[in-house]
Design a protein around this motif. Structure first.
Motif, PDB file in Angstrom:
ATOM      1  N   CYS A  35       0.840  -1.207   0.000  1.00 21.70           N
ATOM      2  CA  CYS A  35       0.000   0.000   0.000  1.00 21.70           C
ATOM      3  C   CYS A  35       0.871   1.251   0.000  1.00 21.70           C
ATOM      4  CB  CYS A  35      -0.934  -0.005   1.208  1.00 21.70           C
ATOM      5  SG  CYS A  35      -2.185  -1.304   1.150  1.00 21.70           S
ATOM      6  N   LEU A  36       1.937   1.226   0.781  1.00 14.23           N
ATOM      7  CA  LEU A  36       2.864   2.371   0.804  1.00 14.23           C
ATOM      8  C   LEU A  36       3.535   2.546  -0.555  1.00 14.23           C
ATOM      9  CD1 LEU A  36       4.438   1.860   4.343  1.00 14.23           C
ATOM     10  CD2 LEU A  36       2.742   3.583   3.646  1.00 14.23           C
ATOM     11  N   ARG A  37       3.887   1.431  -1.214  1.00 13.34           N
ATOM     12  CA  ARG A  37       4.487   1.515  -2.552  1.00 13.34           C
ATOM     13  C   ARG A  37       3.525   2.187  -3.536  1.00 13.34           C
ATOM     14  NH1 ARG A  37       8.371  -0.659  -4.822  1.00 13.34           N
ATOM     15  NH2 ARG A  37       8.539  -2.506  -3.542  1.00 13.34           N
ATOM     16  N   TRP A  39       1.231   4.298  -2.842  1.00  7.99           N
ATOM     17  CA  TRP A  39       1.171   5.710  -2.469  1.00  7.99           C
ATOM     18  C   TRP A  39       2.349   6.467  -3.087  1.00  7.99           C
ATOM     19  CZ3 TRP A  39       2.304   7.871   3.064  1.00  7.99           C
ATOM     20  CH2 TRP A  39       1.856   9.193   3.153  1.00  7.99           C
ATOM     21  N   TRP A  42       1.772   6.598  -6.916  1.00  6.74           N
ATOM     22  CA  TRP A  42       0.680   7.518  -7.206  1.00  6.74           C
ATOM     23  C   TRP A  42       1.143   8.963  -7.035  1.00  6.74           C
ATOM     24  CZ3 TRP A  42      -2.190  10.970  -4.165  1.00  6.74           C
ATOM     25  CH2 TRP A  42      -3.331  11.489  -4.789  1.00  6.74           C
ATOM     26  N   THR A  43       1.921   9.228  -5.989  1.00  5.56           N
ATOM     27  CA  THR A  43       2.412  10.582  -5.729  1.00  5.56           C
ATOM     28  C   THR A  43       3.336  11.056  -6.856  1.00  5.56           C
ATOM     29  OG1 THR A  43       2.250  10.271  -3.341  1.00  5.56           O
ATOM     30  CG2 THR A  43       3.705  12.030  -4.094  1.00  5.56           C
ATOM     31  N   GLY A  64       2.590  13.772  -0.520  1.00  7.03           N
ATOM     32  CA  GLY A  64       2.479  12.352  -0.173  1.00  7.03           C
ATOM     33  C   GLY A  64       3.557  11.927   0.810  1.00  7.03           C
ATOM     34  N   PRO A  65       4.142  10.752   0.584  1.00  5.75           N
ATOM     35  CA  PRO A  65       5.149  10.249   1.518  1.00  5.75           C
ATOM     36  C   PRO A  65       6.446  11.064   1.498  1.00  5.75           C
ATOM     37  CG  PRO A  65       4.997   8.819  -0.391  1.00  5.75           C
ATOM     38  CD  PRO A  65       3.870   9.811  -0.495  1.00  5.75           C
ATOM     39  N   ASN A  73      10.356   5.353  -1.438  1.00  5.09           N
ATOM     40  CA  ASN A  73      10.318   4.082  -2.164  1.00  5.09           C
ATOM     41  C   ASN A  73      11.417   3.146  -1.672  1.00  5.09           C
ATOM     42  OD1 ASN A  73       9.027   2.505  -4.336  1.00  5.09           O
ATOM     43  ND2 ASN A  73      11.110   2.534  -5.168  1.00  5.09           N
TER      44      ASN A  73
END
Length: 127
Positions: A35-37, A39, A42-43, A64-65, A73
């Motif tokens: 899910c973090l990947r 994100w 997508w960002t 985002g992150p 990443n």
């Protein structure tokens, strides 16, 4: 080097883990990492790539992150390298490939940071 480490990691998981029971807690952690990947990807949108490319005259991504980490990443990849072997009860593989991945990512991140710094100098000097 990154491709070699990741290929060896995947091959090792296949060879040593294919008949192993699955640790559900570790698997859930791995799914959170995915899910973090998504994100991260997508960002970045169209700026996501495996190559080191610094678009001229575009600001660094800070949404985002990227609000929290410079290289989210790579944090996800480091987590995957450590967690997926634990899904298959292979802690030694987790340790070995976490160390190898840290070594290649240190080189990669240093190279990316140099490219980013050089692009900022060029933009500041209108080169």
């Amino acid at each position: 080097m990154i491709i070699a480490v990741h290929a060896a990691w995947l091959l090792s998981l296949w060879v040593f883990g294919r008949d192993q029971p699955v640790n559900v807690v570790a698997l859930a952690s791995y799914l959170v990492l995915q899910c973090l990947r998504f994100w991260v990807i997508w960002t970045l949108g169209s700026r996501w790539t495996t190559r080191i490319i610094v678009p001229s005259e575009q600001p660094l991504v800070s949404a985002g992150p990227y609000r929290f980490l410079s290289h989210p990443n790579y944090a996800v990849v480091a987590g995957e390298i450590a967690v997926l072997p634990l899904v298959l009860d292979l802690p030694l593989l987790a340790v070995i490939f976490t160390i190898l991945n840290a070594a290649v990512l240190a080189i990669r991140i240093q190279t990316e940071n140099r490219a980013l710094a050089a692009s900022r100098v060029c933009v500041a000097h209108n080169v």
